[in-house]
Design a protein around this motif. Sequence first.
Motif, PDB file in Angstrom:
ATOM      1  N   SER A  70       0.844  -1.195   0.000  1.00  0.00           N
ATOM      2  CA  SER A  70       0.000   0.000   0.000  1.00  0.00           C
ATOM      3  C   SER A  70       0.877   1.242   0.000  1.00  0.00           C
ATOM      4  CB  SER A  70      -0.936  -0.002   1.211  1.00  0.00           C
ATOM      5  OG  SER A  70      -0.193  -0.069   2.402  1.00  0.00           O
ATOM      6  N   ASP A  71       1.764   1.343  -0.960  1.00  0.00           N
ATOM      7  CA  ASP A  71       2.620   2.518  -0.987  1.00  0.00           C
ATOM      8  C   ASP A  71       1.909   3.666  -1.688  1.00  0.00           C
ATOM      9  OD1 ASP A  71       4.724   0.978  -3.514  1.00  0.00           O
ATOM     10  OD2 ASP A  71       2.825   2.012  -3.732  1.00  0.00           O
ATOM     11  N   MET A  72       2.586   4.820  -1.739  1.00  0.00           N
ATOM     12  CA  MET A  72       1.951   6.027  -2.240  1.00  0.00           C
ATOM     13  C   MET A  72       1.742   6.027  -3.751  1.00  0.00           C
ATOM     14  SD  MET A  72       1.113   7.967   0.254  1.00  0.00           S
ATOM     15  CE  MET A  72       0.971   9.606  -0.417  1.00  0.00           C
ATOM     16  N   THR A  73       2.198   4.958  -4.443  1.00  0.00           N
ATOM     17  CA  THR A  73       1.994   4.923  -5.882  1.00  0.00           C
ATOM     18  C   THR A  73       0.578   4.467  -6.240  1.00  0.00           C
ATOM     19  OG1 THR A  73       2.834   2.655  -6.063  1.00  0.00           O
ATOM     20  CG2 THR A  73       4.431   4.444  -6.264  1.00  0.00           C
ATOM     21  N   THR A  74      -0.147   3.922  -5.276  1.00  0.00           N
ATOM     22  CA  THR A  74      -1.504   3.449  -5.548  1.00  0.00           C
ATOM     23  C   THR A  74      -2.480   4.605  -5.378  1.00  0.00           C
ATOM     24  OG1 THR A  74      -0.899   1.274  -4.684  1.00  0.00           O
ATOM     25  CG2 THR A  74      -3.245   1.732  -4.977  1.00  0.00           C
ATOM     26  N   VAL A  75      -2.936   5.152  -6.492  1.00  0.00           N
ATOM     27  CA  VAL A  75      -3.867   6.278  -6.463  1.00  0.00           C
ATOM     28  C   VAL A  75      -5.260   5.769  -6.837  1.00  0.00           C
ATOM     29  CG1 VAL A  75      -4.437   8.515  -7.476  1.00  0.00           C
ATOM     30  CG2 VAL A  75      -2.047   7.907  -7.049  1.00  0.00           C
ATOM     31  N   ASN A  76      -6.234   6.154  -6.025  1.00  0.00           N
ATOM     32  CA  ASN A  76      -7.643   5.824  -6.274  1.00  0.00           C
ATOM     33  C   ASN A  76      -7.911   4.327  -6.305  1.00  0.00           C
ATOM     34  OD1 ASN A  76      -8.493   8.434  -6.240  1.00  0.00           O
ATOM     35  ND2 ASN A  76      -8.647   8.663  -8.456  1.00  0.00           N
ATOM     36  N   ASP A  77      -7.443   3.632  -5.293  1.00  0.00           N
ATOM     37  CA  ASP A  77      -7.870   2.254  -5.087  1.00  0.00           C
ATOM     38  C   ASP A  77      -9.395   2.277  -4.918  1.00  0.00           C
ATOM     39  OD1 ASP A  77      -8.821   0.019  -3.351  1.00  0.00           O
ATOM     40  OD2 ASP A  77      -6.726  -0.602  -3.449  1.00  0.00           O
ATOM     41  N   PRO A  78     -10.153   1.547  -5.738  1.00  0.00           N
ATOM     42  CA  PRO A  78     -11.620   1.640  -5.697  1.00  0.00           C
ATOM     43  C   PRO A  78     -12.223   1.391  -4.316  1.00  0.00           C
ATOM     44  CG  PRO A  78     -10.919   0.413  -7.634  1.00  0.00           C
ATOM     45  CD  PRO A  78      -9.691   0.623  -6.797  1.00  0.00           C
ATOM     46  N   THR A  79     -11.643   0.459  -3.571  1.00  0.00           N
ATOM     47  CA  THR A  79     -12.171   0.160  -2.238  1.00  0.00           C
ATOM     48  C   THR A  79     -11.989   1.343  -1.305  1.00  0.00           C
ATOM     49  OG1 THR A  79     -11.679  -2.190  -2.525  1.00  0.00           O
ATOM     50  CG2 THR A  79     -12.015  -1.405  -0.266  1.00  0.00           C
ATOM     51  N   VAL A  80     -10.831   1.977  -1.374  1.00  0.00           N
ATOM     52  CA  VAL A  80     -10.554   3.118  -0.497  1.00  0.00           C
ATOM     53  C   VAL A  80     -11.393   4.324  -0.916  1.00  0.00           C
ATOM     54  CG1 VAL A  80      -8.753   4.572   0.482  1.00  0.00           C
ATOM     55  CG2 VAL A  80      -8.217   2.232  -0.182  1.00  0.00           C
ATOM     56  N   GLY A 153      -2.549   5.640  -1.681  1.00  0.00           N
ATOM     57  CA  GLY A 153      -2.316   4.505  -0.820  1.00  0.00           C
ATOM     58  C   GLY A 153      -3.586   4.130  -0.084  1.00  0.00           C
ATOM     59  N   LYS A 154      -3.407   3.598   1.113  1.00  0.00           N
ATOM     60  CA  LYS A 154      -4.553   3.148   1.907  1.00  0.00           C
ATOM     61  C   LYS A 154      -4.966   4.141   2.987  1.00  0.00           C
ATOM     62  CE  LYS A 154      -4.659  -1.005   0.008  1.00  0.00           C
ATOM     63  NZ  LYS A 154      -5.783  -1.465  -0.840  1.00  0.00           N
ATOM     64  N   ASP A 155      -4.151   5.167   3.219  1.00  0.00           N
ATOM     65  CA  ASP A 155      -4.342   5.952   4.434  1.00  0.00           C
ATOM     66  C   ASP A 155      -4.464   7.453   4.234  1.00  0.00           C
ATOM     67  OD1 ASP A 155      -1.933   3.723   5.816  1.00  0.00           O
ATOM     68  OD2 ASP A 155      -4.108   3.597   6.038  1.00  0.00           O
ATOM     69  N   ALA A 156      -4.494   7.947   3.007  1.00  0.00           N
ATOM     70  CA  ALA A 156      -4.587   9.394   2.785  1.00  0.00           C
ATOM     71  C   ALA A 156      -5.542   9.680   1.633  1.00  0.00           C
ATOM     72  CB  ALA A 156      -3.206   9.979   2.488  1.00  0.00           C
TER      73      ALA A 156
END
Length: 199
Positions: A70-80, A153-156
């Motif tokens: 879950s690093d900062m390269t993951t933008v707009n994970d649908p679940t998040v 990511g998962k947290d921001a």
Amino acid sequence: MLRQLLLLSETLREQVGEPQGRTGFSVSGVVACGKPLRVYVYLDNLFLGSPLCSECNYVLRINNYELERSDMTTVNDPTVVTEVTDLYLKYEEALCNNNLEVMDSLFWDGAEVVRFGITENLYGGDEIRKFRASRPSPKIEREISNLKVVTFGKDAATVTLEFYRNINGVERFGRQSQTWYRFTEGWKVVSAHVSLLPV
């Protein structure tokens, strides 16, 4: 990923020293496809290691532990995005109905939280709560549009929108932005701004 790695058993940790003087630990393991990987984790939140395989770059396996990448390269994970959107809509409903308990629960109760309003600059959870409790017209009737939720990511996450209000018979248009962060107790707004466009 860093948070999850820190929760691993001490047996997985190996203290490392770098020329830059950073301290941390390294963890060896394999990615999902079986390729070896060593990740270096530092206390300043930087972590280095071999790139994960493009075919399995969402899962890292270490000594039978499965870690979600879950690093900062993951933008707009649908679940998040769905999770934050649902929370924002809960906040919007509470705002329009002056539900102080819900609004307060969704804002970070920290000295560093900031809310810039139309006529007020508020610093810290106490100032924000006092302002909400003292508003002369607590209920807000408005229509929102262009609601945008962007997650990192998962947290921001950031939440932005435009809104329309009729204030004393005058049509007013405004915009709002919020920064959300996922703490151990859940998602909270850590910074917020509301403004009206000139008439």
